[in-house]
Design an enzyme around this catalytic site. Structure first.
Site, short mmCIF file in Angstrom:
data_model
loop_
_atom_site.label_atom_id
_atom_site.label_comp_id
_atom_site.label_asym_id
_atom_site.label_seq_id
_atom_site.Cartn_x
_atom_site.Cartn_y
_atom_site.Cartn_z
N LYS A 1 2.49 12.74 5.80
CA LYS A 1 2.51 12.08 4.56
C LYS A 1 3.71 13.01 3.46
CE LYS A 1 -0.83 10.91 0.83
NZ LYS A 1 -0.12 9.31 0.78
N HIS B 1 -4.64 15.47 3.82
CA HIS B 1 -4.01 14.48 4.54
C HIS B 1 -2.92 15.08 5.58
CE1 HIS B 1 -5.00 11.53 1.24
NE2 HIS B 1 -4.75 10.64 2.25
N GLY C 1 0.82 -1.13 0.09
CA GLY C 1 0.18 0.12 -0.05
C GLY C 1 0.81 1.17 0.11
N SER D 1 -3.29 2.08 -4.42
CA SER D 1 -3.11 3.54 -3.65
C SER D 1 -3.94 3.73 -2.69
CB SER D 1 -3.20 4.58 -4.80
OG SER D 1 -4.71 4.46 -5.24
N ASN D 2 -5.03 2.95 -2.40
CA ASN D 2 -5.95 3.07 -1.30
C ASN D 2 -6.98 1.70 -1.04
OD1 ASN D 2 -8.23 3.74 0.40
ND2 ASN D 2 -7.64 5.93 -0.19
N PHE D 3 -6.44 1.12 -0.16
CA PHE D 3 -7.08 -0.11 0.23
C PHE D 3 -8.47 0.04 0.85
CE2 PHE D 3 -2.93 -2.04 -0.36
CZ PHE D 3 -3.29 -3.02 -1.13
N GLY E 1 -1.70 9.31 -3.86
CA GLY E 1 -1.93 8.40 -4.89
C GLY E 1 -3.29 8.05 -5.24
N THR E 2 -4.09 8.18 -4.31
CA THR E 2 -5.70 8.01 -4.45
C THR E 2 -6.12 9.14 -5.44
OG1 THR E 2 -5.67 7.16 -2.18
CG2 THR E 2 -7.96 7.86 -3.24
N THR F 1 2.66 4.39 -1.05
CA THR F 1 2.28 5.33 -2.18
C THR F 1 3.54 5.96 -2.74
OG1 THR F 1 1.37 6.96 -0.79
CG2 THR F 1 -0.21 5.56 -1.80
#
Ligand code: NAD
Length: 243
Positions: A139, A135, A75, A101-103, A145-146, A77
């Site tokens: 970060k 965010h 995961g 990019s996002n689970f 990434g999302t 990014t």
């Protein structure tokens, strides 16, 4: 499953809790802060690795797992070129590689609605489109990434837009590009918005995560999904959202 955790930071710790609550075993926790290294012995003991570290380390970790025949869920990014190389390696070798990019399941549904909305909104060119993400201040990558994935899905539906562009909040952009703003604020787990604005109104679609649990659960579900699979895997396959 016997899970090797690579990265034991904020995400790694929550993934561990969720994995244990779902009856999995944690073979080891690899993290430079606790002084554990990725060794051949650890790679041979696990059935799947879950990797959440940082962009400059993820490629090497995932490559080592795949080359030793170990399925990997990542995961991390901000390393998209490396992801593409490993997707190809995974498809050629058959060893499962599941990167997202996002689970979060909620974000994935949001992404599906976003793409369908983009298609619908293309009949109303008077609406200009923009995206934003907020965010926490820790970060490392921006834009997220999302939001890049969300933007690419909009672009797939909009022939009039030639790409996306990272801009400062409040900047006017000629509408040939899709503007994205990234804001870093406090401990915000992740908020993504898509806005369609005309002279007379505004339509906004927002996903707001309340914590990291949704991402961590998705990563554990992804690890379970790798069982018996071959090659490159993604959220669309896992959630079967092609409806
Ligand atoms: P974090 O900084 O809390 O944890 C990262 C950990 O990786 C740290 O403990 C660090 O020591 C370790 N690490 C870094 N480089 C290493 C190396 N070379 N060898 C061993 N360990 C190393 O970060 P986090 O919040 O856990 O996020 C990790 C990554 O996951 C980031 O890229 C973040 O953007 C991403 N993320 C993805 C999702 C998703 O759903 N895909 C959700 C949240 C975060």
């Amino acid at each position: 499953m016997r899970i090797l955790l690579i990265g034991y930071g904020r995400m790694g710790k929550i993934i561990e809790q969720i994995a244990l609550s779902r009856g999995h075993e944690i073979v080891a926790r690899v993290d430079r802060t606790i002084g554990t290294m990725l060794t051949d012995e650890l790679l041979s003991r696990a059935e799947v690795a879950i990797e959440f570290t940082q962009p400059n380390a993820a490629y090497e970790h995932c490559r080592r797992c795949l080359e030793s025949g170990l399925a990997v869920v990542s995961g991390t990014t901000g390393w998209s070129d490396g992801v593409e190389l490993l997707r190809k390696y995974s498809n050629d070798s058959g060893v499962p590689f599941f990167w997202a990019s996002n689970f979060s399941v909620g974000v994935h549904l949001f992404a599906e609605i976003n793409e369908r909305m983009a298609k619908l909104m293309s009949i109303a060119p008077e609406y200009s489109i923009s995206m934003s993400e907020i965010h926490h201040i820790h970060k490392l990558d921006a834009p997220s990434g999302t939001v890049i994935t969300l933007a690419e899905r909009v672009l797939s539906q909009r022939a009039d837009l030639s790409g996306w562009l990272l801009v400062e909040p409040g900047t006017e952009v000629e509408q040939a590009k899709l503007p994205i703003t990234s804001i870093r604020e406090g401990e915000v787990p992740g908020t993504h918005s898509i806005e369609y604005r005309s002279a007379v109104d505004c339509i906004t679609l927002t996903h707001e995560a309340f914590g990291r649990e949704g991402f961590a659960l998705g990563a554990v579900l992804a690890a379970e999904f790798t069982r018996g699979k071959r090659g490159n895997l993604d959220m669309r396959q896992m959630l079967q959202t092609n409806i």
